[in-house]
Design an enzyme around this catalytic site. Structure first.
Site, PDB file in Angstrom:
ATOM      1  N   ASP A 111       7.306  32.517 -51.311  1.00 19.19           N
ATOM      2  CA  ASP A 111       6.894  30.878 -51.345  1.00 19.19           C
ATOM      3  C   ASP A 111       5.252  31.033 -51.332  1.00 19.19           C
ATOM      4  OD1 ASP A 111       7.630  31.428 -49.180  1.00 19.19           O
ATOM      5  OD2 ASP A 111       7.858  28.816 -48.938  1.00 19.19           O
ATOM      6  N   GLU A 112       4.934  30.010 -51.931  1.00 23.40           N
ATOM      7  CA  GLU A 112       3.455  29.062 -52.054  1.00 23.40           C
ATOM      8  C   GLU A 112       2.514  29.785 -51.287  1.00 23.40           C
ATOM      9  OE1 GLU A 112       5.026  24.920 -50.873  1.00 23.40           O
ATOM     10  OE2 GLU A 112       5.404  26.135 -49.404  1.00 23.40           O
TER      11      GLU A 112
END
Ligand code: NGO
Length: 533
Positions: free
Chosen positions: A340-341
């Site tokens: 993620d991210e």
């Protein structure tokens, strides 16, 4: 740049929340944390009606069985170590509240509580069970020990919170709606001990949650000892949000947790987040950085600023060794790669990196789980995606996830504005964040995982998971306040048939759990719209 955008997004959401939910905000303020003054105490529910999660079917019928000083738990007919263990654990769980001796005896026996495996049992699937209660005793039948364990948890709820009691006559036939019913804990932002996580496992397993996902590493700390890279834990574990001392789990502690959870039919899914969320690793080893310079440890709560060095071969030796040691410690089938991210990893690098990382997981015989951003790269065959979007997630981002699901990638649903346990209930909630909105108890429960993402059929949904991120959660009290009672909604969404989904019925049953939570010393949030007993 991206970090800034998320921060602004958070602020925007916060304003939106103020507008949209102002009704519930003033309600919280007016009524405080307790039941409304002047309300009659809610009528008590009959034992079969108060089960949570609601069973697939329950029928009260005829006289029941009094569990008393003479009650024996029979684990038969034949000797079976797993059934014996389920019986021992059930006895342990019942002895405390009931004050009864409840000896466990091998063999079919006579009156009492009987545990039986029947591989042909109907309507119970792999994890379900049948519970039959009458004057001669209570028979728990399942195809598997996991099913018997779940039957035992139902039996606990049919008995009083304290003291011996009578289980009414009748039959419960039960099985889960979804195979994956998970809870995630983030021990990286604030460190928590194995003891605390075991306590959570006990709390969850009684509601038939069957997966514990542990977020083991992040920018603020590396929490698991790795023999081949010892500074990860020894140095990279020595920090946490706010500047506290942090900490890490030894391999033995991790093994102990896995075994403890396993006895409760809870699988552990460990997560090593990559290629972003890795500052603790970059602070531990200079060679992991593209420029060869070691980073400072980090104790703030920004995201998206760190990345493994995608162009360096040493990076792949690193993930190979780390994931190899982790796979060896993990009997379950999944390893979670985060993903993620990764805002500091260019998109092409991200895809190239995730290809190699997924191949490593495959080589160690495990199945990949990753946050849904993996859909923007190439998820490996069989990889499971964990969706953490929300009502305002851009359509294009959702579309990539829907396409991946259609291509055969099972989904775990953790909508941030439903199942992120770090979101505040209301503006008066002390810990927590608001970037995905406020998440009152009703909102956490009132959605349908089987029809949540347009175009994704229920059959593509492996299950649901509630995530407890700990940027703002540093104590057991705050942990429990944020998790309870919302995590019971997760349990119900994951287990109970779609047809039973109804806030009025659920909130009454939730209210009936109050004394049980209290007896277990769980400091839960007494949501004002739940009729607490
Ligand atoms: C996001 C982010 C986490 C934060 C969390 C806080 C995911 C998958 N990545 O969820 O790093 O801790 O929000 O709510």
């Amino acid at each position: 740049m991206r970090v800034l955008r998320r921060t602004l997004g958070t602020f925007g959401t916060f304003l939106g929340v103020l507008g949209v939910l102002s009704g519930s905000v003033s309600c919280t303020a007016a009524h405080g944390d307790d039941a409304r003054p002047g309300d009659d105490p809610p009528a008590a529910l009959a034992p079969f009606e108060r089960l949570l999660p609601a069973p697939a079917s329950a029928r009260a019928d005829g006289p029941g069985y009094a569990v008393g000083p003479g009650t024996v738990i029979h684990t038969g007919p034949g000797p079976d170590e797993d059934v014996r263990q389920v019986g021992e654990l059930l006895a342990e769980q019942l002895r405390g509240p009931s004050g009864l001796p409840l000896p466990v005896v091998d063999g079919p026996g006579g009156d009492g509580i009987r545990l039986r495996i029947d591989e042909e049992a109907e309507g119970v699937g792999d994890e379900g069970y049948r519970l039959e209660s009458g004057p001669g005793g209570i028979t728990l039948t399942a195809r598997t020990p996991a099913g018997l364990f779940h039957a035992g948890q139902t039996l606990r709820q049919l008995l009083p919170v304290a003291g011996p009691g009578t289980v009414p006559g009748g039959t419960v036939t039960d099985r889960p709606r979804f195979a994956y019913r998970g809870a995630m804990v983030d021990i990286a932002r604030h460190f928590f001990t194995v003891e605390q996580v075991k306590r959570y496992v006990d709390q969850l397993a009684q509601y038939k949650v069957n997966t514990l996902h542990v977020h083991l590493t992040d920018d603020q700390g590396w929490r698991l000892a790795v023999d081949s890279w010892p500074r990860l834990a020894e140095y990279g574990g020595g920090s946490e949000v706010g500047g506290g001392p942090g900490g890490y789990w030894t391999k033995d502690e991790y093994r102990e947790l896995v075994a403890y959870a396993g006895r409760r039919y809870v699988d552990v899914v460990p997560e090593i987040d990559m290629p972003g969320h890795v500052n603790a690793a970059l602070a531990s080893y200079a060679e992991l950085n593209c420029d060869g310079k070691v980073r400072e440890r980090y104790t703030g709560i920004k995201v998206g600023f760190s990345s493994l060095c995608v162009g360096k071969e040493r990076t792949y030796e690193f993930i190979d060794q780390v994931l190899g040691e982790l796979a060896e410690l993990t009997p379950g089938r999944y390893l979670h790669l985060g993903g993620d991210e990764a805002h500091s990893t260019p998109a092409a690098d991200y895809a190239a990196f995730m290809d190699r990382a997924q191949a490593v997981v495959g080589r160690y015989g495990k199945t990949v789980v990753a946050w849904h951003q993996l859909a923007t790269a190439q998820p490996a065959a069989g990889a499971v995606l964990q969706y953490w979007g929300h009502d305002r997630t851009p359509a294009a981002e959702k579309a990539a996830v829907v396409a991946a699901a259609k291509a055969g990638h099972p989904l775990i649903l953790s909508p941030a504005d439903r199942l992120y346990l770090d979101m505040k209930y209301g503006l008066a909630t002390k810990p927590g964040q608001v970037w995905a909105g406020l998440v009152p108890v009703k909102r956490a429960y009132s959605w349908n995982p089987g029809a949540y993402l347009a175009g994704v059929p229920e059959s593509a949904v492996l299950g649901v998971e509630a995530a407890l991120w700990t940027e703002t959660i540093a104590t057991r009290g705050d942990w429990e306040l944020m998790a309870f009672p919302r995590v019971l909604g997760l349990a119900e969404l994951g287990w109970s048939p779609a047809a039973s989904h109804d806030w009025a019925s659920y909130s009454r049953r939730l209210g009936a759990q109050g004394p049980r939570l209290q007896a277990q010393d769980i400091s839960y949030y007494r949501a004002p719209d739940v009729p607490w007993q």
